[in-house]
Write an enzyme that holds these catalytic residues in place. Structure first.
Site, short mmCIF file in Angstrom:
data_model
loop_
_atom_site.label_atom_id
_atom_site.label_comp_id
_atom_site.label_asym_id
_atom_site.label_seq_id
_atom_site.Cartn_x
_atom_site.Cartn_y
_atom_site.Cartn_z
N SER A 685 0.80 -1.22 0.00
CA SER A 685 0.00 0.00 0.00
C SER A 685 0.84 1.27 0.00
O SER A 685 0.32 2.37 -0.11
CB SER A 685 -0.96 0.00 1.19
N LYS A 728 -6.75 4.07 8.45
CA LYS A 728 -5.83 5.00 7.80
C LYS A 728 -6.42 6.40 7.75
O LYS A 728 -5.72 7.39 7.98
CB LYS A 728 -5.48 4.50 6.39
#
Ligand SMILES: Nc1ncnc2c1ncn2[C@@H]1O[C@H](COP(=O)(O)OP(=O)(O)OP(=O)(O)O)[C@@H](O)[C@H]1O
Ligand SMILES: [Mg+2]
Length: 781
Positions: A685, A728
């Site tokens: 990611s 996140k």
């Protein structure tokens, strides 16, 4: 006065004879039998016969006939009987006569003549085919053998029965002799009488004798068995009493204890298997010296067994309203979880033993996963206990130790059940993701058994040695990192993923729960101690940085204890303000090592997921004179290293688009670093973050420091979805970002919690170009 019929039949083999019905007895030829006759018609018949041939026909009655009722229906009599002669007659004063008759030969009734006064029958003799002696010999031999057997084992035959029998040889006589000793029912006797020949007759007798043997043997067996069990019980009782006496003499008086245990045992409703095991151990305990180690082990075992709730369950409180109220009382938010619990209760309402999922709450620390379990128990009115399996390596912790050594114990599940006192508690399997394994076995395998509804019905704990039914309990597991749970274990559970709280949520939680709880715990309720929103937000942002609220709760408690002290020491009420927090808690603890919001070259804000919640990381890239090498540092995993090379390749391929001087690739080395080296980082990611830093370093264009991002890229620059979106986003918000860049394909992840993006711009992107346009500022900005 002879009837017409008699006239006609005269001169043939047939004979007309008066009938004497017999009850309960079948008279065979040669047999001498006394009979009592009361019926007038029969007496008439006898009188008539006495005047003539003295012969009568004895016919057995098929079933018992009440002879006081006078007339006997001829249909009640068998058709084969015995022609007999009357030997003696005695008149009885009360009326009726007694006669002595002897059977002569068998005859069949062909017709019954019912005169008014006399019951006569037309008879025809049943001729017997005499068999030769040798043909009868085998029967005789067999009959003798069996009869002998009976006379030895069965007292109902006289002791000299077989001696007399042994001397007889005439088959007829033998048959007569045995017949007179057999106690035959009327049907059986009649069947013998009707035998078609001698062989069948003897065979019939043999059959009856065999039956007799069987009966005798069965009787004997039953008698023996009864005597044995009697003896055993008596013996045991007697020995026990003796043992008691001896123990009392020795001053080892644990008798009372034992009696109590026995009494308790009789009260309990137990499966046979369990009861037998306890009885066995009780007997054993009785025989061991009370001070011995063995006795202690055995006693502990029995006590555990007697204390377990083998059959005790608490009723569930299935009131949805009540459940909702309890859940809201204990926890703010967590809507999804609460919904699931209400679903569960509804199923229970419709079907008491319906589908009971094993819930697993997964998410970062301090989200209330563990405390939710207790709350569910309170809502349902069940007992609850927690088994922390984090770091557990020894299988025996779950399955129990064998009872072979001192100090052996049941496993934690059974211990918990014992303490809870019901077989349907809520069992919280805490930290299931941290369960270990080593040479002492694999506890997660044992866990599989515990959590499998097929198997936990008969959960086997080594200590108990008998199965215990765990299927009535509700299991709730908690975990931080789902990835760390073995596949089969994960498969058995219904996962509920919890994500971290936003600042707003934390504020609400602290206002509605944490502060109140902390005040109550420190005895400050109603003492005028207040926490303003401003102070709470300051605590949330300045003193804690976490997904959950555990540290926040701790800090609030700490302040409460300061207030308590001030109250006790100086009799003054503390007023908490943003300005005096430092005084009570020390300087703000969250000091970002490099969290300046200044735009810099080569430094990008990346977002990472960890089991402890989301994290923001700076990704750094720098160019230095060299030969086109790439250096990667900061504990990067393999996948992340590959992401870095992919990003670099993309940069090289698009060098022209970004006006990159080709010598930058040949005369310089690129160093990529991700700080906070103690934390291992991996996963794809970071692709887009790496690319941003790399391009920034190559072009000297600074990066917008108010943007954080996450996303995987492929070589063509497409952005692909990643995991942990909510965590996140929360991390970006905690770090005061203005914008967060996320892969477009992750848009659905936040559908159920749209308020999570309140207070931050979200850019959903599909291609690297969109990102770069946004984050790469113009030269010199
Ligand atoms: N939504 C909430 N409302 C009220 N209190 C909460 C909430 N979430 C957490 N808490 C409180 O926070 C504390 C920590 O929660 P808990 O120990 O259950 O966390 P956890 O999720 O099990 O964490 P870990 O993964 O570290 O075990 C508890 O006192 C709990 O009551
Ligand atoms: Mg916990």
């Amino acid at each position: 006065m002879k009837s017409l019929k008699e006239e006609i039949l005269k001169g043939t083999l047939t004979e007309v004879l008066p009938v004497i019905p017999t009850m309960d007895v079948v008279v065979f030829p040669h047999m001498i039998v006394p009979l009592l006759v009361l019926d007038e018609r029969i007496i008439n018949g006898i009188n008539q016969s006495l005047n003539g041939s003295k012969k009568v026909l004895l016919l057995a009655a098929k079933k018992k006939i009440d002879n006081t009722q006078g007339a006997i229906g001829t249909k009640d009599l068998y058709e084969v009987g015995t022609i007999s002669s009357i030997m003696r007659l005695i008149k009885i004063p009360e009326g009726g006569i007694k006669i002595l008759v002897q059977g002569i030969s068998r005859a069949r009734v062909t017709d019954i003549i019912t005169d008014e006064n006399i019951l006569n029958a037309v008879t025809e003799p049943l001729e017997e085919e005499m068999l030769a002696q040798e043909e009868l010999l085998p029967y005789i031999k067999n009959i003798k053998e069996v009869a002998e057997k009976i006379s030895i084992s069965n007292q109902s035959f006289s002791p000299d029965f077989h001696i007399i029998l042994g001397k007889m040889n005439d088959p007829i006589k033998i048959a007569d002799f045995i017949l007179s000793h057999l106690n035959l029912s009327v049907d059986n006797a009649q069947a013998l009488l009707e035998s078609k020949d001698q062989a069948e007759f003897l065979e019939g007798i043999l059959g009856q004798l065999n039956k007799e043997v069987e009966v005798a043997e069965t009787q004997e067996r039953i008698k023996n068995r009864a005597r044995d069990s009697m003896n055993k019980a008596q013996k045991e009782f007697y020995l026990r009493e003796q043992l008691k006496a001896i123990k009392q003499e020795l001053g080892e008086d644990d008798v009372e204890d034992l009696d109590k245990m026995r009494a308790k045992l009789t009260e309990l409703k137990l499966e046979d298997e369990v009861r037998e095991e306890i009885v066995r151990q009780l007997n054993r305990l009785e025989k061991t010296a009370p001070d011995s180690v063995e006795a202690t082990v055995t006693r502990n075992y029995i006590e555990t067994m007697l204390a377990l709730p083998w059959n005790h369950e608490t009723p569930d409180n299935l009131d949805l309203q009540h459940a909702m109220q309890v859940l809201d009382e204990d926890h703010y938010g967590l809507k999804q979880v609460k919904e699931r619990i209400l679903d569960f209760i509804s199923v229970r309402t419709l079907k008491a033993d319906g589908y009971a999922p094993i819930l697993c709450f997964a998410g970062p620390p301090g989200l209330g996963k563990t405390s939710l379990g207790a709350s569910i128990a309170r809502a349902l009115g069940r007992e609850v206990f927690r088994v922390s399996v984090g770091g557990l390596k020894d299988e025996a912790e779950i399955r129990g130790h064998r009872r072979t050594y001192v100090g052996s114990m049941p496993g934690r599940i059974i211990q918990g059940i014992r303490k809870a006192g019901t077989k349907n508690p809520i069992i919280i399997i805490d930290e299931i993701d941290k369960i270990g394994a080593d040479f002492r076995g694999d506890p997660s395998a044992a866990m599989l058994e515990v959590l499998d509804p097929q198997q936990n019905k008969t959960f086997y704990d080594n200590y108990l040695g008998v199965p215990f039914d765990l299927s009535r309990a509700i299991f709730i597991a908690t975990a931080n990192d789902l990835g760390a749970i073995s596949e089969p274990l994960r498969d058995r559970m219904d996962i509920i993923q919890l994500s971290g709280y936003t600042t707003q949520e934390k504020l609400n939680i602290s206002k509605q729960h944490l502060v109140r709880r902390a005040l109550a715990e420190t005895g400050l309720e109603g003492k005028g101690i207040l926490f303003s929103d401003e102070v709470l937000v300051n605590l949330i942002d300045g003193y804690t940085r976490e997904a959950g609220v555990r540290n926040l709760e701790r800090v609030i408690r700490k302040l409460c204890s300061k207030a308590a002290r001030a109250l006790v020491e100086k009799k003054e009420s503390l007023v908490f303000m943003v300005e005096n927090l430092e005084k009570h808690l020390g300087p703000m603890q969250i000091i970002d090592y490099d969290n300046s919001l200044e735009n810099q070259i080569g430094i990008t804000n990346g977002l990472a997921w960890t089991p402890f919640g989301g994290e923001m990381l700076k990704v750094e890239a720098i160019l230095m004179p060299g030969k086109g090498k790439t250096i990667l540092t900061g504990q990067l995993g393999d996948v992340m290293k590959e992401s870095a090379s992919a990003a670099l390749s993309y940069a090289k391929a698009h060098a022209k688009d970004f006006d990159i001087d080709p010598t930058r690739f040949t005369e310089y080395d690129m160093h990529i670093h991700i700080p906070a080296g103690a934390v291992p980082k991996d996963g794809p990611s970071g692709g887009i973050t790496l690319l941003s830093s790399i391009l920034s370093a190559l072009t000297n264009r600074p990066i917008n420091a108010k943007i954080a991002m996450t996303g995987e890229i492929n070589l063509r620059g497409r952005i692909m979805p990643i995991g942990g979106v909510k965590e996140k986003i929360l991390a970006a918000k905690r770090n005061h970002m203005e914008t967060v860049i996320l892969p477009y394909q992750n848009k659905n992840d936040i559908m159920d919690q749209a308020d999570i993006i309140e207070g931050i711009n979200v850019m959903w992107v599909e291609h690297a170009k969109e990102v770069l346009d946004q984050v790469l500022l113009p030269l010199g900005a």
